[in-house]
Design a protein around this motif. Structure first.
Motif, mmCIF file in Angstrom:
data_model
loop_
_atom_site.group_PDB
_atom_site.id
_atom_site.type_symbol
_atom_site.label_atom_id
_atom_site.label_comp_id
_atom_site.label_asym_id
_atom_site.label_seq_id
_atom_site.Cartn_x
_atom_site.Cartn_y
_atom_site.Cartn_z
ATOM 1 N N ILE A 34 -5.804 -32.043 100.180
ATOM 2 C CA ILE A 34 -4.653 -32.096 99.279
ATOM 3 C C ILE A 34 -4.450 -33.543 98.833
ATOM 4 C CG2 ILE A 34 -2.176 -31.641 99.043
ATOM 5 C CD1 ILE A 34 -3.807 -29.136 99.478
ATOM 6 N N THR A 35 -4.145 -33.703 97.576
ATOM 7 C CA THR A 35 -3.807 -35.038 97.076
ATOM 8 C C THR A 35 -2.299 -35.142 96.897
ATOM 9 O OG1 THR A 35 -5.912 -35.258 95.910
ATOM 10 C CG2 THR A 35 -4.117 -36.695 95.193
ATOM 11 N N ALA A 36 -1.716 -36.224 97.432
ATOM 12 C CA ALA A 36 -0.283 -36.486 97.278
ATOM 13 C C ALA A 36 -0.098 -37.788 96.505
ATOM 14 C CB ALA A 36 0.389 -36.582 98.640
ATOM 15 N N MET A 37 0.821 -37.761 95.556
ATOM 16 C CA MET A 37 1.065 -38.948 94.732
ATOM 17 C C MET A 37 2.570 -39.166 94.629
ATOM 18 S SD MET A 37 -0.012 -39.685 90.770
ATOM 19 C CE MET A 37 -1.755 -39.622 91.171
ATOM 20 N N ALA A 38 2.987 -40.403 94.865
ATOM 21 C CA ALA A 38 4.396 -40.761 94.729
ATOM 22 C C ALA A 38 4.572 -41.594 93.469
ATOM 23 C CB ALA A 38 4.864 -41.550 95.947
ATOM 24 N N SER A 39 5.613 -41.347 92.729
ATOM 25 C CA SER A 39 5.891 -42.122 91.513
ATOM 26 C C SER A 39 7.308 -42.674 91.585
ATOM 27 C CB SER A 39 5.722 -41.244 90.267
ATOM 28 O OG SER A 39 6.614 -40.138 90.316
ATOM 29 N N GLY A 40 7.545 -43.705 90.786
ATOM 30 C CA GLY A 40 8.880 -44.287 90.732
ATOM 31 C C GLY A 40 9.083 -45.417 91.711
ATOM 32 N N ASN A 41 8.019 -45.877 92.326
ATOM 33 C CA ASN A 41 8.150 -46.998 93.256
ATOM 34 C C ASN A 41 6.863 -47.809 93.182
ATOM 35 O OD1 ASN A 41 7.930 -48.528 95.809
ATOM 36 N ND2 ASN A 41 9.844 -47.465 96.311
ATOM 37 N N SER A 42 7.009 -49.087 92.986
ATOM 38 C CA SER A 42 5.829 -49.937 92.815
ATOM 39 C C SER A 42 5.337 -50.532 94.124
ATOM 40 C CB SER A 42 6.139 -51.086 91.827
ATOM 41 O OG SER A 42 7.226 -51.860 92.329
ATOM 42 N N GLY A 43 6.058 -50.295 95.226
ATOM 43 C CA GLY A 43 5.655 -50.865 96.511
ATOM 44 C C GLY A 43 4.742 -49.924 97.276
ATOM 45 N N THR A 44 4.546 -50.319 98.520
ATOM 46 C CA THR A 44 3.688 -49.515 99.392
ATOM 47 C C THR A 44 4.394 -48.222 99.785
ATOM 48 O OG1 THR A 44 2.639 -51.488 100.271
ATOM 49 C CG2 THR A 44 2.461 -49.470 101.595
ATOM 50 N N VAL A 45 3.636 -47.123 99.742
ATOM 51 C CA VAL A 45 4.166 -45.807 100.127
ATOM 52 C C VAL A 45 3.230 -45.210 101.177
ATOM 53 C CG1 VAL A 45 4.699 -43.466 99.358
ATOM 54 C CG2 VAL A 45 5.197 -45.414 97.870
ATOM 55 N N THR A 46 3.793 -44.673 102.232
ATOM 56 C CA THR A 46 2.994 -43.978 103.247
ATOM 57 C C THR A 46 3.364 -42.497 103.258
ATOM 58 O OG1 THR A 46 4.622 -44.465 104.982
ATOM 59 C CG2 THR A 46 2.795 -46.013 104.701
#
Length: 560
Positions: A13-25
């Motif tokens: 599965i691919t997960a993508m976060a948007s709306g934040n330019s920093g590091t996301v875990t």
């Protein structure tokens, strides 16, 4: 949705976060036991590759997970993810010689009638649909069990010795013209006057059984030998004679629970009736015992004392006699049916002359209870409640499960009890003539598992879970392969005639070689009862996925 089979094939599965330019875990919550997750992402990336891997330690089913993205400040958001843990199976090319009859599924389908005053008018009531609907089932050796006024000599509770075949033959004569024209006539009872106080619940008045043997011989004369004449000068002969006769005869019904015989007396009865009947027609074949309710030891006594011809030994199996038993309770009884058949075979083998005698299951249904009169349960003495699981989607899982389990033990016939009845027992409704779901289940089992020109081979099959799904792989004489998946997963432990729980099964058929055509047929809650289910083409692939939404069965036919 992520599909993670129990064989360890990963779901990616691919997960993508948007709306934040920093590091996301990313993290995955709600994982079931036996499933592990791995999240791979580059430093500073807002995209993660999630791998979910299940094993046989993860029970099959559907699980609700949460994928959570968290940034460096601790802010987070979540997305729901459905995880389907699929059962995985691999179909082999070798014949499993430990199953069935030397590796063959040598088990025919059939059905039953009980000629009596309460149901003898069935064929006369539905001339537009019967017996054609019955014939379409392709039943072998349809079983006839005449009781009460369906016993042609005497009347219940009287000393009458008069003969009257009217009620018996209103069912028997149409059945003689159906299918293989070779029903099994079970002499279920003797005439009432042959018991103490004219009551068939009591012991026989004559434990030599010679009067009963004379009665049985006259039945053979009636159907097979041109009839007989009674002392009043009246000639009795079957209307079907000489075109259709009765070759198969069952000797008594469920003697192990009828309280008027012990096992030794039954052997004496059998040894007395069979020669008397053979003296009229030497071509007859005989079905012994027709046991009920965990009476396997009767087979050992029978084997030690029988001297007459035995062609089949029969048994009856029901999952319950109490409508309040849960779905899980009923499914749990089925392995016991198979174990009982194995024990009967073992007990018969104590007599070398009976070691090759087949076992038939001549009565089978979900619930044995019935209204004994006044709305009272015959089993519990409480108010009788029909058990609708005999014709609901539950049956579409239960009967294929029974068929597979018994067939693998070497059982050679499976009879429905009974054809023309209500929503608890029937394949066809007695009053309306309409088909129940059970009709279509039995119809397709007979169609898909032909016994001619040769019974199918049972192929080797490894499977990661057997607790909620029954699987069966067979190969027909024309080279086609049939895969059966029956979903018997219970949604809630308290379910009684529930809907079942969804299951997905992935079958690896890569070892079988190439096929040119394939189809899938599903039977379940959504089946059209008028026209029945129809096979639909499917796309061939090395791995075939079967998903059932609840109780039901899927049959996949692969043609070379």
């Amino acid at each position: 949705m992520a599909l993670a089979p129990q064989d360890g094939t990963p779901a990616k599965i691919t997960a993508m976060a948007s709306g934040n330019s920093g590091t996301v875990t990313f993290s995955v919550g709600g994982l079931p036991s036996g499933t592990v997750s791995n999240v791979a992402q580059q430093s500073g990336s807002s995209t993660g590759a999630i791998t979910l891997t299940s094993s046989a330690n993860t029970p099959a089913g559907t699980y609700s997970l949460k994928v959570t993205a968290t940034d460096g400040s601790g802010s987070s958001t979540s997305q729901n993810l459905t995880l389907v843990v699929a059962i995985a199976g691999m179909v082999g090319v070798t014949v499993d010689q430990t199953q069935g009859v030397n590796g063959k599924l040598q088990q025919f389908m059939s059905t039953s009638f009980q000629p009596a005053e309460w149901d003898y008018q069935f064929f006369q009531s539905h001339p537009s649909s019967e017996p054609s609907q019955l014939s379409n089932l392709r039943p072998h050796n349809i079983r006839l069990q005449g009781i009460s006024q369906g016993v042609p000599q005497g009347s219940d509770g009287t000393t009458s010795t008069a003969w009257d075949f009217t009620i018996l033959d209103d069912i028997t004569q149409p059945v003689l013209g159906v299918g293989d024209h070779s029903p099994e006539f079970q002499i279920a009872k003797a005439p009432a006057f042959m018991y103490v106080n004219n009551d068939s619940a009591n012991t026989f008045s004559d434990l030599t059984f010679k009067p009963f043997a004379n009665y049985a011989a006259n039945l053979v004369r009636y159907y097979n030998a041109g009839g007989f004449t009674t002392p009043d000068g009246k000639m009795h002969v079957s209307p079907a004679y000489p075109n259709d006769k009765i070759t198969w005869w069952g000797i008594y019904n469920e003697p192990s629970i009828n309280n008027n015989l012990d096992a030794m007396q039954y052997a004496t009865m059998y040894n007395t009736l069979v020669p008397a009947m053979q003296s009229v027609d030497s071509s007859l074949k005989f079905v012994g015992l027709e046991l009920c309710c965990g009476s396997e030891d009767w087979a050992k006594t029978f084997a030690a004392n029988v001297t007459a011809q035995v062609d089949v030994v029969a048994a009856h199996y029901y999952s319950s006699c109490n409508q309040k038993d849960t779905d899980a309770d009923l499914f749990a009884t089925v392995p016991g049916f198979a174990s009982s058949v194995r024990t009967i075979y073992s007990n018969l083998a104590t007599n070398p002359g009976l070691a090759g005698v087949p076992v038939w299951v001549t009565e089978n249904n979900v619930n044995a209870d019935f209204d004994k009169g006044g709305g009272i349960s015959a089993c519990n003495g409480t108010a009788f409640v029909p058990d609708l699981r005999g014709t609901s989607a539950f049956f579409a899982a239960w009967r294929p499960y029974v068929f597979s389990q018994l067939g693998k033990t070497g059982n050679q016939a499976l009879y429905h009890w009974d054809y023309d009845s209500d929503a608890q027992f029937g394949e066809v409704d007695y009053n309306t003539g309409s088909k129940h779901l059970s009709y279509w289940v039995d119809y397709w089992l007979a169609q898909m598992y032909p016994q001619s020109p040769a019974p199918p081979d049972i192929l080797s099959l490894t499977i990661t879970e057997t607790a909620t799904v029954e699987t069966l792989a067979t190969k027909n004489s024309d080279g086609s392969v049939l895969l059966m998946v029956a979903d018997r997963a219970v949604l809630s432990p308290s379910d009684n005639n529930g809907a079942g729980d969804a299951r997905t099964v992935i079958l690896d058929i890569s070892a079988l070689g190439n096929f040119t055509a394939s189809s899938q047929l599903n039977i379940g809650a959504m089946t059209d009862l008028t026209s029945g289910p129809q096979p639909a083409p499917i796309t061939l692939a090395p791995k075939l996925a079967v998903t059932l939404p609840g109780y039901g069965v899927s049959l996949l036919l692969l043609k070379p």
